[in-house]
Scaffold this motif. Structure first.
Motif, PDB file in Angstrom:
ATOM      1  N   GLN A 147       0.799  -1.216   0.000  1.00  0.00           N
ATOM      2  CA  GLN A 147       0.000   0.000   0.000  1.00  0.00           C
ATOM      3  C   GLN A 147       0.837   1.273   0.000  1.00  0.00           C
ATOM      4  O   GLN A 147       0.475   2.261  -0.620  1.00  0.00           O
ATOM      5  CB  GLN A 147      -0.967  -0.013   1.179  1.00  0.00           C
ATOM      6  N   THR A 148       1.961   1.246   0.696  1.00  0.00           N
ATOM      7  CA  THR A 148       2.763   2.471   0.806  1.00  0.00           C
ATOM      8  C   THR A 148       3.984   2.474  -0.106  1.00  0.00           C
ATOM      9  O   THR A 148       4.639   3.493  -0.258  1.00  0.00           O
ATOM     10  CB  THR A 148       3.267   2.666   2.251  1.00  0.00           C
ATOM     11  N   ARG A 149       4.286   1.331  -0.700  1.00  0.00           N
ATOM     12  CA  ARG A 149       5.457   1.188  -1.577  1.00  0.00           C
ATOM     13  C   ARG A 149       6.767   1.427  -0.840  1.00  0.00           C
ATOM     14  O   ARG A 149       7.790   1.712  -1.454  1.00  0.00           O
ATOM     15  CB  ARG A 149       5.380   2.127  -2.789  1.00  0.00           C
ATOM     16  N   GLN A 150       6.744   1.309   0.486  1.00  0.00           N
ATOM     17  CA  GLN A 150       7.953   1.463   1.283  1.00  0.00           C
ATOM     18  C   GLN A 150       8.730   0.146   1.277  1.00  0.00           C
ATOM     19  O   GLN A 150       8.141  -0.926   1.351  1.00  0.00           O
ATOM     20  CB  GLN A 150       7.604   1.851   2.729  1.00  0.00           C
ATOM     21  N   PRO A 151      10.060   0.213   1.200  1.00  0.00           N
ATOM     22  CA  PRO A 151      10.841  -1.025   1.238  1.00  0.00           C
ATOM     23  C   PRO A 151      10.755  -1.700   2.605  1.00  0.00           C
ATOM     24  O   PRO A 151      10.701  -1.030   3.634  1.00  0.00           O
ATOM     25  CB  PRO A 151      12.265  -0.564   0.941  1.00  0.00           C
ATOM     26  N   ILE A 152      10.685  -3.012   2.579  1.00  0.00           N
ATOM     27  CA  ILE A 152      10.698  -3.790   3.813  1.00  0.00           C
ATOM     28  C   ILE A 152      11.715  -4.916   3.646  1.00  0.00           C
ATOM     29  O   ILE A 152      12.018  -5.336   2.533  1.00  0.00           O
ATOM     30  CB  ILE A 152       9.307  -4.351   4.180  1.00  0.00           C
ATOM     31  N   SER A 153      12.240  -5.385   4.765  1.00  0.00           N
ATOM     32  CA  SER A 153      13.252  -6.438   4.757  1.00  0.00           C
ATOM     33  C   SER A 153      12.716  -7.673   5.449  1.00  0.00           C
ATOM     34  O   SER A 153      11.924  -7.588   6.379  1.00  0.00           O
ATOM     35  CB  SER A 153      14.509  -5.938   5.473  1.00  0.00           C
ATOM     36  N   PHE A 154      13.153  -8.824   4.962  1.00  0.00           N
ATOM     37  CA  PHE A 154      12.758 -10.093   5.543  1.00  0.00           C
ATOM     38  C   PHE A 154      14.012 -10.829   6.024  1.00  0.00           C
ATOM     39  O   PHE A 154      14.552 -11.671   5.320  1.00  0.00           O
ATOM     40  CB  PHE A 154      12.025 -10.967   4.520  1.00  0.00           C
ATOM     41  N   PRO A 155      14.531 -10.489   7.194  1.00  0.00           N
ATOM     42  CA  PRO A 155      15.766 -11.141   7.660  1.00  0.00           C
ATOM     43  C   PRO A 155      15.514 -12.608   7.961  1.00  0.00           C
ATOM     44  O   PRO A 155      14.439 -12.973   8.471  1.00  0.00           O
ATOM     45  CB  PRO A 155      16.125 -10.373   8.927  1.00  0.00           C
ATOM     46  N   PRO A 156      16.472 -13.476   7.650  1.00  0.00           N
ATOM     47  CA  PRO A 156      16.286 -14.905   7.946  1.00  0.00           C
ATOM     48  C   PRO A 156      16.301 -15.152   9.444  1.00  0.00           C
ATOM     49  O   PRO A 156      17.036 -14.511  10.182  1.00  0.00           O
ATOM     50  CB  PRO A 156      17.474 -15.573   7.272  1.00  0.00           C
ATOM     51  N   GLN A 157      15.474 -16.078   9.853  1.00  0.00           N
ATOM     52  CA  GLN A 157      15.457 -16.476  11.262  1.00  0.00           C
ATOM     53  C   GLN A 157      14.988 -17.920  11.352  1.00  0.00           C
ATOM     54  O   GLN A 157      14.211 -18.382  10.531  1.00  0.00           O
ATOM     55  CB  GLN A 157      14.570 -15.563  12.098  1.00  0.00           C
ATOM     56  N   ALA A 158      15.500 -18.617  12.349  1.00  0.00           N
ATOM     57  CA  ALA A 158      15.132 -20.004  12.539  1.00  0.00           C
ATOM     58  C   ALA A 158      13.713 -20.091  13.096  1.00  0.00           C
ATOM     59  O   ALA A 158      13.291 -19.223  13.867  1.00  0.00           O
ATOM     60  CB  ALA A 158      16.101 -20.679  13.507  1.00  0.00           C
ATOM     61  N   ARG A 159      12.998 -21.125  12.689  1.00  0.00           N
ATOM     62  CA  ARG A 159      11.673 -21.360  13.266  1.00  0.00           C
ATOM     63  C   ARG A 159      11.834 -21.901  14.672  1.00  0.00           C
ATOM     64  O   ARG A 159      12.647 -22.771  14.907  1.00  0.00           O
ATOM     65  CB  ARG A 159      10.899 -22.367  12.436  1.00  0.00           C
TER      66      ARG A 159
END
Length: 161
Positions: A147-159
């Protein structure tokens, strides 16, 4: 379009001794035994060998009793079996190659997650004979908030459960 129609006709004309449902039951048993949640190389490799035998049986022993083109459940079952066998091939080959544990893929012989080597998407290409070719694609770590076109990050993390 020609290869697709040829595959359809070859499947429809199959006149062996094994019905699609019989091969599907064998495939189901194979996958439950050799590709369950807890995996290790020897079991996965044994499953690959047994799957090769199923591919051979599919091509040489499949019987599609109904040869009509209208409401042909037997033909649909055979085509669905082909798809299931391709999915099984991709699962077994990818799981054998991925020497780590991540998410629902748990390797008894490689219990740790390995982001240095395996922070990738596994790709598997299966041909009409059941031969698999593996490749990987990098994981895209950044995206865009819709909706806002702002960049977001998806850092890896263990489940963790």
């Amino acid at each position: 379009l020609e290869p697709v129609l040829a595959r359809l006709e070859d499947t429809r004309a199959s006149n062996g001794t094994l019905r699609p449902r019989d091969l599907r039951k064998s495939l189901q048993s194979l996958m439950q035994t050799h590709a369950s949640i807890f995996r290790e190389a020897s079991i996965l490799e044994s499953g690959q060998k047994k799957l090769r035998d199923l591919w051979s049986a599919y091509h040489s022993e499949l019987k599609v009793a109904d040869t009509s083109l209208i409401w042909n459940n037997d033909l649909v079952e055979a085509l669905e079996l082909d798809n299931l066998m391709r999915q099984a091939t991709a699962t077994l080959h990818s799981a054998t190659a991925r020497t780590e544990s991540r998410g629902a893929h748990w390797r008894e012989d490689y219990p740790a997650r390995n982001d240095a080597q395996w922070l990738t998407h596994s790709l598997c290409f299966v041909d009409n004979s059941g031969n698999a070719r593996l490749a990987t694609r990098p994981v895209r770590m950044e995206g865009e908030e819709p909706q806002t076109r702002q960049p977001i990050s998806f850092p890896p993390q263990a489940r963790a459960y």
